[in-house]
Design an enzyme around this catalytic site. Structure first.
Site, PDB file in Angstrom:
ATOM      1  N   ASP A  56       0.812  -1.213   0.213  1.00  0.00           N
ATOM      2  CA  ASP A  56       0.191   0.172   0.054  1.00  0.00           C
ATOM      3  C   ASP A  56       0.858   1.232  -0.027  1.00  0.00           C
ATOM      4  O   ASP A  56       2.079   1.118   0.241  1.00  0.00           O
ATOM      5  CB  ASP A  56      -0.733   0.050   1.190  1.00  0.00           C
ATOM      6  CG  ASP A  56      -2.070  -0.520   1.149  1.00  0.00           C
ATOM      7  OD1 ASP A  56      -2.532  -0.986  -0.143  1.00  0.00           O
ATOM      8  OD2 ASP A  56      -3.126  -0.424   1.984  1.00  0.00           O
ATOM      9  N   LYS A  78      -1.211   4.669  -4.500  1.00  0.00           N
ATOM     10  CA  LYS A  78      -1.563   5.688  -5.443  1.00  0.00           C
ATOM     11  C   LYS A  78      -0.241   6.460  -5.724  1.00  0.00           C
ATOM     12  O   LYS A  78      -0.237   7.549  -6.117  1.00  0.00           O
ATOM     13  CB  LYS A  78      -2.745   6.826  -4.969  1.00  0.00           C
ATOM     14  CG  LYS A  78      -3.640   6.583  -4.910  1.00  0.00           C
ATOM     15  CD  LYS A  78      -4.669   7.559  -4.172  1.00  0.00           C
ATOM     16  CE  LYS A  78      -5.931   6.731  -3.652  1.00  0.00           C
ATOM     17  NZ  LYS A  78      -6.515   7.565  -2.518  1.00  0.00           N
ATOM     18  N   MET A 195      -7.298  11.010   8.413  1.00  0.00           N
ATOM     19  CA  MET A 195      -7.825  11.550   6.951  1.00  0.00           C
ATOM     20  C   MET A 195      -8.821  12.638   7.041  1.00  0.00           C
ATOM     21  O   MET A 195      -9.741  12.625   6.335  1.00  0.00           O
ATOM     22  CB  MET A 195      -8.599  10.264   6.052  1.00  0.00           C
ATOM     23  CG  MET A 195      -7.663   8.978   5.973  1.00  0.00           C
ATOM     24  SD  MET A 195      -8.527   7.417   5.449  1.00  0.00           S
ATOM     25  CE  MET A 195      -8.917   6.631   7.001  1.00  0.00           C
TER      26      MET A 195
HETATM   27  N1  SAH Z   1      -4.026   1.564   8.810  1.00  0.00           N
HETATM   28  C1  SAH Z   1      -3.384   3.080   8.912  1.00  0.00           C
HETATM   29  C2  SAH Z   1      -4.351   3.797   8.509  1.00  0.00           C
HETATM   30  C3  SAH Z   1      -4.694   4.139   7.215  1.00  0.00           C
HETATM   31  S1  SAH Z   1      -5.739   5.323   6.841  1.00  0.00           S
HETATM   32  C4  SAH Z   1      -2.807   2.952  10.417  1.00  0.00           C
HETATM   33  O1  SAH Z   1      -3.337   2.028  11.361  1.00  0.00           O
HETATM   34  O2  SAH Z   1      -2.322   4.007  10.673  1.00  0.00           O
HETATM   35  C5  SAH Z   1      -4.466   6.619   6.147  1.00  0.00           C
HETATM   36  C6  SAH Z   1      -4.646   7.654   7.035  1.00  0.00           C
HETATM   37  O3  SAH Z   1      -3.459   7.360   8.237  1.00  0.00           O
HETATM   38  C7  SAH Z   1      -3.880   8.926   6.694  1.00  0.00           C
HETATM   39  O4  SAH Z   1      -4.633   9.838   5.957  1.00  0.00           O
HETATM   40  C8  SAH Z   1      -3.260   9.694   8.008  1.00  0.00           C
HETATM   41  O5  SAH Z   1      -4.488  10.347   8.689  1.00  0.00           O
HETATM   42  C9  SAH Z   1      -2.803   8.512   8.823  1.00  0.00           C
HETATM   43  N2  SAH Z   1      -1.494   8.027   8.502  1.00  0.00           N
HETATM   44  C10 SAH Z   1      -0.788   7.362   8.315  1.00  0.00           C
HETATM   45  N3  SAH Z   1       0.416   7.195   8.349  1.00  0.00           N
HETATM   46  C11 SAH Z   1       0.725   8.555   8.931  1.00  0.00           C
HETATM   47  C12 SAH Z   1       2.046   9.326   9.266  1.00  0.00           C
HETATM   48  N4  SAH Z   1       3.127   8.509   9.226  1.00  0.00           N
HETATM   49  N5  SAH Z   1       1.582  10.479   9.963  1.00  0.00           N
HETATM   50  C13 SAH Z   1       0.566  10.968  10.022  1.00  0.00           C
HETATM   51  N6  SAH Z   1      -0.632  10.255   9.805  1.00  0.00           N
HETATM   52  C14 SAH Z   1      -0.574   9.145   9.160  1.00  0.00           C
END
Ligand code: SAH
Length: 274
Positions: A56, A78, A195
């Site tokens: 992903d 993406k 998000m």
């Molecule tokens: N499964 C992932 C979340 C996926 S949804 C988890 O558990 O973290 C994707 C969202 O996760 C992004 O839009 C953002 O809000 C957050 N996100 C993922 N990685 C991030 C990071 N390194 N720093 C800040 N936000 C992050």
């Protein structure tokens, strides 16, 4: 005798390959927030053993680099401005690869079961008669707050935490932010919004109906990575701070009194500069 259930058994390293016939397998692996050091041992072993990795967005290259040299890596996010691969196609690919005997690892940012569509994928694979193992990862919201040095709960400030998405599935109703604001205020909960950047102005307006304007907020982008950036502000300035600081996705928005100390420090530092 090994009495652990299959999901709890540690992976055996690739070098000690089992003498059994090759049977495909699918593992959903949480890659954590970005820093490879935050990967679990179980995740690292699964990645090293995979013959096919479906990766992903938001999974850092350093983590993909843990794959075996001969493994096939397919990026299904993406990246590079391409449209992301359709979910149904990814699921078909996983099912087919497992049936062909591949060791499939579906590598997802953070935790596969926190806004990662892991639930949907597990359902489809199980419906196709394929057993799936899920390896947890550190979710971005948890890592982001820790990276700033603040807790998510605190006996004096927050009795619990809510992980919530600011981007609902198209066509479905999103969270009721007004109701949530009242609940968070009454029950003293920390709110961690994933998000939420695009809808930040509306989220701010709705939250202000139930939470004080001065409620501390942290905006954390690229948490745990070298390019991590953050800003602290009051809830009433959430959207303008995002814009002013140029913070964008991937970012989490954290709202709650657990950030009080950090915000006070930031405000003191700012007034010294001014
Ligand atoms: N499964 C992932 C979340 C996926 S949804 C988890 O558990 O973290 C994707 C969202 O996760 C992004 O839009 C953002 O809000 C957050 N996100 C993922 N990685 C991030 C990071 N390194 N720093 C800040 N936000 C992050």
């Amino acid at each position: 005798m090994n009495t652990l259930p299959p999901a709890a058994r540690p992976f055996s390293p690739a070098a000690g390959a089992a003498p059994h016939p090759i049977v495909g397998r699918c593992t959903l692996v949480g890659a954590g927030p970005g820093d490879p050091e935050l990967l679990t041992l179980k995740a690292a072993r699964a990645i090293a053993r995979a013959t096919l990795l479906l990766v992903d967005d938001l999974v850092s290259d350093d983590i993909v680099a843990l794959a075996a040299p001969g493994a096939r890596v397919i990026h299904v996010g993406k990246r590079g401005g391409c449209r992301s691969t359709a979910q149904s196609f990814i699921e078909k690919l996983m099912i087919q690869a497992v049936r062909e005997g591949e060791q499939v690892v579906r590598l997802k940012g953070g935790d596969p079961f926190v806004f990662g569509r892991g639930g949907e994928e597990v359902e489809h694979l199980r419906a196709a008669g394929i057993e799936v193992e899920v390896v947890n990862g550190i979710t971005a919201g948890l890592a982001a707050v820790t990276a700033l040095g603040a807790p998510l709960t605190h006996r004096d400030h927050a009795h619990g935490v809510v992980f919530i998405t600011g981007h609902a599935k198209p066509g479905s109703n999103g969270p009721d932010w007004r109701a949530l604001a009242q609940t968070c205020h009454a029950a003293r909960l920390t709110l961690v919004i994933y998000m939420g950047v695009q809808a930040a102005a509306q989220i701010q307006a709705d939250l202000l109906t139930g939470l004080p304007a001065s409620t501390p907020v942290a905006l954390v982008q690229h948490a745990t990575l070298a390019q991590q950036r953050h800003a602290l502000c009051e809830l009433q300035h959430l959207h303008s701070t995002l814009e002013r600081e140029g913070l964008g996705s991937p970012a989490v928005i954290v709202v709650g009194e657990v950030l009080q100390g950090l915000l006070a420090l930031a405000q003191t530092a700012q007034s010294r500069v001014a």
